[in-house]
Design an enzyme around this catalytic site. Structure first.
Site, short mmCIF file in Angstrom:
data_model
loop_
_atom_site.label_atom_id
_atom_site.label_comp_id
_atom_site.label_asym_id
_atom_site.label_seq_id
_atom_site.Cartn_x
_atom_site.Cartn_y
_atom_site.Cartn_z
CG ASP A 486 -1.87 1.13 1.29
OD1 ASP A 486 -2.31 1.57 0.23
OD2 ASP A 486 -2.17 1.60 2.40
CG ASP A 869 -2.45 1.82 6.26
OD1 ASP A 869 -3.19 1.08 5.60
OD2 ASP A 869 -2.49 3.06 6.20
CG ASP A 873 -4.34 -2.20 2.69
OD1 ASP A 873 -4.68 -1.97 1.52
OD2 ASP A 873 -3.65 -1.42 3.36
#
Length: 1237
Positions: A486, A869, A873
């Site tokens: 990410d 994080d 996700d």
């Protein structure tokens, strides 16, 4: 199969979903069950044990196939590659047990919701339903659709109108009772497993059953010491496993316990408000939200708005504003009534309501959508209880190898039977000796030895603040060759810094206002937009919300007040936030701004807007902010500067985060008109205000870590929700895209009325560091980096361009948005793998697209790591082979690994430890395999003359050497530098098979030669046949005359089946073989530190060699009597030592110089044309030969409208075009391989 489907025997459960299952109907036959029971008794439970391991066998033997409508047992099979079976009993629910009148008229529905499956599932006049419970979810038989359907939720086919008018006044108490019985309680109940049940599950593991059989046999033969040692080790292992499982069960139970004890208020039709426990809620109930509450179910908001903390789902404790579902009268399903994300209306179970805003027409109300395990929190808990299996090659190969060793044992069994029957040994002793040889090849210490490496790795990871909830995945990390990152909060700093604003006036961009001066934004429409267009809230005197919104608001110098203590002309659902100038704000003619209504931001829409009122102004103002490309679409073309694309690119190519703002005025008289305004009407014909420029700095650790991964030839990919140009620039500045590489933007478009789907390839000009337009010294420091040579990268992870349109010899990288990815997925699927092998930047990706991308990489046989994080996700973290969360929120539960250090340094740490653990597992497995084969060969030779090794001889090898070696071989730490290649990932590889085969051959040759040689010695005597000869010739071979009398006098005390020259000769060689195998198979560089750094292991091997040499050359009577040896001449003992040393030298040379010689194997593969069979390797080789690839500066179209597939004829023939999606590779079992029976 087709006939059985038409007969109703088979159906599909959860079709198209992740947990899709095939279901088959069966009827129990009493006669068959009785025969199964008798067989189980006659086999002393062995058949019942097989049924426990294979539930489908029980169903096939005791039941007959039948239509699902008549079944009392169903057999379920997963549709993944594992095809795992489970059986469930069909049970009935009787509505007649309810103390309410229920109509038996078939034409009269039981519940008001005509979409509900309940009306189609109840049998009348019997008033009963047929149900099954699968992984905590209840399904009922739908007589209309002839399949099992999920209950405990409102059907998605309901429209907005249905939800408001069918459920808006609440359910009747009678309907509530019916739904409670059918749907079950609204509870996420995690049973704390009883210790006895956990113990039984562990003990009935197939390997432990085999181990129990082996140990029973050994104990019956008096081999007590080692058996007891293994029993103790096994008991400790089982106790620790049971304790760990029990603790996980207790922890999960405590996590969800409070969920089931919430007191809620609901509306009952014709009865008003009613308080009850949340476990009594049913889909369709009207839930009243009085204020702060932890949501006990999923619900859709129908009146009022509220602010929710969704940290449990997203990993970020950022307040999210929820708005009511509109009362539109169309018949479209409510989830797709508009382009907006339906989730902005949904309150998810487990999230916290932190603020409610009534509409003025009553309290905030929501309709219960889903209950129990159907909810968002229930789904998360189910994913923990029933993890998705992953198919790691090591465990499958290990299982196959164990089967092979067991087959060798079976051969030994028949060999022993033949030898002992030939010599007319009594049957009982014959069978016992044959069974001993059968158990020799599979060491009972194997499970503990294979898991111990992961335990050590887990402890080392813990010291680096990386925590693991799935130790099995550590080995998998050793095979990772692609890592997805990410961007925001992972590669770059979490927070954004304001850089400046670029206002517009007269269709032109004006001078940049820099925040470096410390001055707030000057008053104007742009300042008003920055002060009001956000989702911030005031909670306990503190402003909370999205970090971007917070930073933007701080740049205005304005303050926020609670609307309840401020005056406002308009009082609406969203009124409650008043903005006033602060002491640091620029001078403003406006005293305050009141936010009247908010249209929240969603990643799908890429924008948000508000309706606000300026104090003293009768007009209303609309302010919008969002992605610049998106905002510009909603603005009048005359207000957008003509150089907008160039100006935007000027900032995005430097890695800045760019937000656009827009504005328009509204004339309204009635507050109700504000409430009824459609978003589409509000967000139209706006005036473009300008750009807000924000810096997103790279973390200090990002560039060194990416360089380390690049040098290790591990591909790195960026998967972000940010702007494409910003993502490309960050990829370049972080050197994810090396200096000099070309970037090709892939832009795909959906098909139109007359135009098929298309894909455009645009080559981006090379941007060398330092060549961009200078904007500020600060941004230069953030993103500039010296040139470095990255030529090595293209040897493994990328291929060169063979296209004249791109500079020759340069690597290339594809970049695309989530929209383009979606179009490629649906309309150009055959082309997608070709793009993915060189795709590096994926921007504007939704959470679902991130998961899909990870899965597509896995289909290309990549071992994928995902580092994020936690925000958006979760799906990708779960899907990846190794998901690493940098968040400590509850969302990290979805990730196998969690790093408490919030930067990507954890990634190389994890890969290093994974490689070390994988190499250790291979070493231990090879050693224990060789140990079993060595003992098998030695014992087989002694069996030839009806002998075997003594108990203490076995004990020294088993406990002092093998057991200790197995427990200490894996202590080696990981090598600090990542090698540019991965360790072998499969046991059934030529190197490993040759290693075991060659070492087995060397062992066999040496043992057979010494076995035959000892018989040729002048002092040799067949002790077990000629005891007198042995006594007479004692003086000929004893090297110590003082020992002669003692040995002569006591020789008859030693059992004849053990005492022999052959046993005395073979034992030292077998022992030396075990020690040398441990040394040879314990590898150091390049994946582990050298063997001498493992002090305990080194000391153990040295001590074992010393002890064996001491026993070999000592002449102590007590030692010889205990070990059951016969003294031999010194010259013969030296010969034994030389033979063992020569074998060690030959084995070491072959292993190190040939079998582990990477350059030699690469040369052999090249000469004989052996290439990797991984899908991505095959694609890379074919694309390297394709002169038309990569396409640049052109547009391609789908072959036939929506469903056509693009075919590159120079690359693939028609028969190579995939007819379906590639089979998912690299998925693996969380179970140990020995449970995969």
């Amino acid at each position: 199969m087709e006939k059985s489907k038409t007969d109703g025997h088979q159906a599909v459960l959860n079709e198209g979903e992740e947990n899709e299952l095939e279901v088959f109907g069966y009827q129990t036959q009493n006669l068959r069950r009785a025969l199964c029971l008798v067989t189980a008794i006659l086999t002393l439970g062995a058949v019942q044990l097989m049924f426990y391991w294979r539930p489908e066998w029980w169903v096939w033997t005791s039941c007959i196939p039948c239509p699902l409508q008549e079944a009392d047992i169903v057999l379920l099979r997963t549709t993944d590659e594992f095809r795992r079976y489970m059986r469930k009993k069909v049970f009935c629910l009787h509505l007649s047990t309810l103390k309410i009148p229920i109509s038996k008229n078939p034409g009269e529905p039981l519940v008001a919701d005509h979409h509900s499956v309940i009306n189609q599932a109840v049998m009348k006049p019997e008033l009963k339903l047929r149900c099954i419970q699968v992984q905590k979810i209840r399904y009922v038989w739908d007589f209309l659709k002839k399949r099992f359907q999920k209950v405990g939720l409102l059907e998605d086919s309901n429209s907005c109108f249905d939800i408001h008018h069918t459920f808006g006044l609440g359910l009747t108490s009678e309907e509530q009772e019916v739904r409670r019985l059918v749907c079950g309680p609204n509870a996420i109940e995690v049973e704390i497993q009883p210790i006895w049940k956990l113990l039984v599950k562990q003990v009935l593991n197939p390997f432990y059953v085999f181990q129990a059989f082996t140990l029973t046999l050994w104990l019956s033969q008096g081999y007590i010491e080692y058996s007891v040692a293994i029993i103790i080790l096994t008991v400790i292992s089982i106790v620790l496993s049971v304790y760990d499982l029990r603790q996980q069960s207790v922890k999960l139970h405590k996590l969800v316990e409070d969920h089931n004890k919430v007191q809620v208020t609901i509306t009952v039709r014709d009865k008003g408000l009613q308080e009850l426990e949340s476990r009594l809620l049913v889909p369709g109930d009207i839930l009243i939200l009085p204020g702060k509450i932890s949501l006990p179910c999923d619900a859709v908001l129908i009146d009022g708005s509220c602010v929710v903390n969704e940290g449990m789902l997203t990993g970020e404790s950022i307040p999210v504003t929820k708005t009511p579902l509109p009362q539109t009268e169309n018949t479209m399903p409510w989830k797709s009534h508009s382009l907006e994300d339906y989730r902005k209306h949904v309150l998810f179970c487990g999230t916290e309501v932190i603020q409610v805003k009534p509409s003025g027409q009553g309290p905030v109300r929501a309709v219960v959508l889903q209950t129990g395990y159907n909810t968002a929190k229930g789904d998360l808990v189910r994913s923990i209880l029933y993890p998705r299996p992953l198919n790691f090659k090591l465990y499958n190969d290990a299982f196959k190898f164990m089967v092979f060793l067991a087959c060798i044992g079976v051969v030994g069994f028949f060999y022993a039977l033949g030898v002992y029957l030939y010599h007319e040994v009594p049957p009982r002793e014959t069978v016992t000796m044959a069974l001993i040889l059968l158990t020799a090849t599979v060491p009972p210490v194997l499970p503990a030895a294979l898991t111990i490496g992961n335990v050590y790795a887990q402890k080392r990871l813990k010291k680096k603040k990386i925590f693991c909830i799935s130790p099995q995945r550590i080995n998998m990390c050793g095979q990772i060759n692609l890592v997805c990152f990410d961007k925001t909060g992972t590669l770059t700093e979490d927070g954004l810094d304001l850089w400046g604003t670029v206002p517009t006036a007269g269709n032109c961009f004006q001078a940049v206002h820099s925040f470096a001066s410390g001055e707030a934004v000057p008053w104007g429409p742009l300042c008003a937009a920055m002060a009001s267009c956000h989702s911030l809230i005031l909670l306990d005197g503190t402003i909370q919300g999205d970090p971007l919104d917070l930073k933007m608001f701080e740049g205005t110098g304005w303050n926020m007040e609670d609307g309840q203590v401020a005056s406002c002309k308009y009082s609406t659902a969203d009124s409650g936030t008043v903005i006033k100038p602060g002491p640091n704000a620029s001078q403003s003619p406006v005293d305050s701004i009141t936010i009247l209504r908010q249209f929240p931001f969603s990643s799908g829409l890429q924008r948000m807007s508000v309706i606000a009122q300026l104090a003293g102004d009768l007009r209303l103002h609309v302010y919008m902010k969002g992605a610049p490309e998106m905002v510009a679409r909603f603005c009048s073309s005359e207000t957008v500067p003509k150089n907008f694309p160039q100006e935007l690119r000027n900032y995005t190519v430097q890695g800045f985060r760019v937000i656009a703002l827009a504005h328009k005025t509204l004339k309204m008289e009635k507050v109700s008109d504000v409430e009824r305004l459609a978003r589409e009407k509000v967000e139209s014909e706006l005036a473009f205000l300008g750009l807000l420029i924000m810096e997103n700095r790279l973390k200090n650790e990002t560039r060194p870590v990416l360089q380390e991964l690049s040098e290790a030839r591990i591909r790195t990919v960026m998967v972000t929700g940010d702007n494409l140009q910003t993502a490309i620039t960050v990829a370049k500045n972080s050197e994810m895209i090396p200096v000099g590489s070309q970037v090709i933007i892939v832009e795909a478009n959906e098909p139109g009325d007359l135009v098929p789907a298309s894909v455009t390839w645009q080559l981006v000009g090379t941007q060398e560091p330092g060549s961009e337009k200078k904007v500020s010294q600060g941004s230069q420091q953030c993103f500039r980096s010296p040139c470095r040579n990255h030529a090595f990268r293209f040897q493994d992870t990328y291929i060169d361009i063979g296209n004249s349109s791109v500079p020759c010899g340069k690597g290339y990288h594809f970049a695309m948005s989530g929209k383009s990815y979606q179009v490629l997925f649906h309309h150009f699927y055959s082309m997608l793998p070709q793009i993915l092998v060189n795709g590096t930047v994926f921007a504007r990706m939704s959470p679902g697209q991130k998961s899909s991308l990870v899965e597509e990489f896995q289909k290309l046989n990549y071992y994928v790591g995902m580092c994020g994080d936690g925000a958006n996700d979760c799906g990708a973290l779960k899907m990846a082979h190794a998901g690493i969360s940098l968040s400590e929120q509850e969302a990290s539960v979805a990730s196998p690994f969690t790093s408490k250090v919030a930067n990507i340094e954890c990634v190389p740490h994890l890969i290093r430890e994974g490689r070390a653990a994988l190499v250790s597992s291979f070493g231990v497995f090879k050693y224990l395999t060789m140990y079993g084969i060595i003992q098998f060969i030695g014992t087989s030779l002694l069996y030839w003359q009806l002998q075997l090794f003594g108990n203490y001889q076995y004990l020294l090898q088993d406990v002092a050497i093998t057991l200790m070696v197995s427990l200490t071989m894996s202590i080696n730490h990981a090598y600090p530098k990542l090698a540019p290649y991965r360790p072998a990932g499969q046991l059934l590889s030529p190197q490993l098979l040759l290693s075991v085969f060659m070492n087995s051959c060397f062992t066999c040759i040496v043992l057979v030669c010494t076995f035959l040689s000892v018989k040729q010695q002048p002092w040799y005597c067949e002790v077990y046949k000629y005891s007198e000869c042995f006594l007479v010739n004692q003086s000929n071979f004893s090297t110590n005359m003082g020992l002669e009398r003692n040995w002569t006098g006591n020789a008859t005390l030693v059992p004849a089946s053990v005492l022999s020259f052959e046993g005395t000769t073979l034992w030292p060689i077998v022992t030396f073989n075990c020690i040398s195998a441990a040394f040879i198979f314990s590898k150091g560089k390049p994946f582990r530190k050298p063997i001498y750094t493992n002090y305990l292991f080194s000391l153990l091997l040295t001590s074992a060699v010393g002890l064996t040499v001491f026993i070999l050359f000592s002449d102590f009577q007590d030692i010889y009597r205990r070990m059951e040896f016969i003294p031999t001449t010194t010259s013969w003992r030296i010969s034994i030592l030389v033979a063992a040393f020569v074998q060690f030298c030959v084995a070491f040379f072959v292993e190190d110089a040939i079998l582990q010689n990477r350059e030699l194997w690469l040369f052999i593969k090249k000469e004989f044309g052996f290439y990797s069979k991984s899908q991505y390797r095959i694609l890379q080789r074919k694309l390297a030969e394709d002169s038309t690839w990569p396409p640049t500066n052109r547009t391609d179209y789908a072959v036939n409208g929506k469903n056509g597939l693009y075919i590159n004829r120079a690359y693939e023939s028609p028969e190579q075009v995939p007819k379906g999606k590639l089979k998912l590779g690299g998925q693996a079992s969380e179970q140990h391989f020995w449970t995969r029976l």
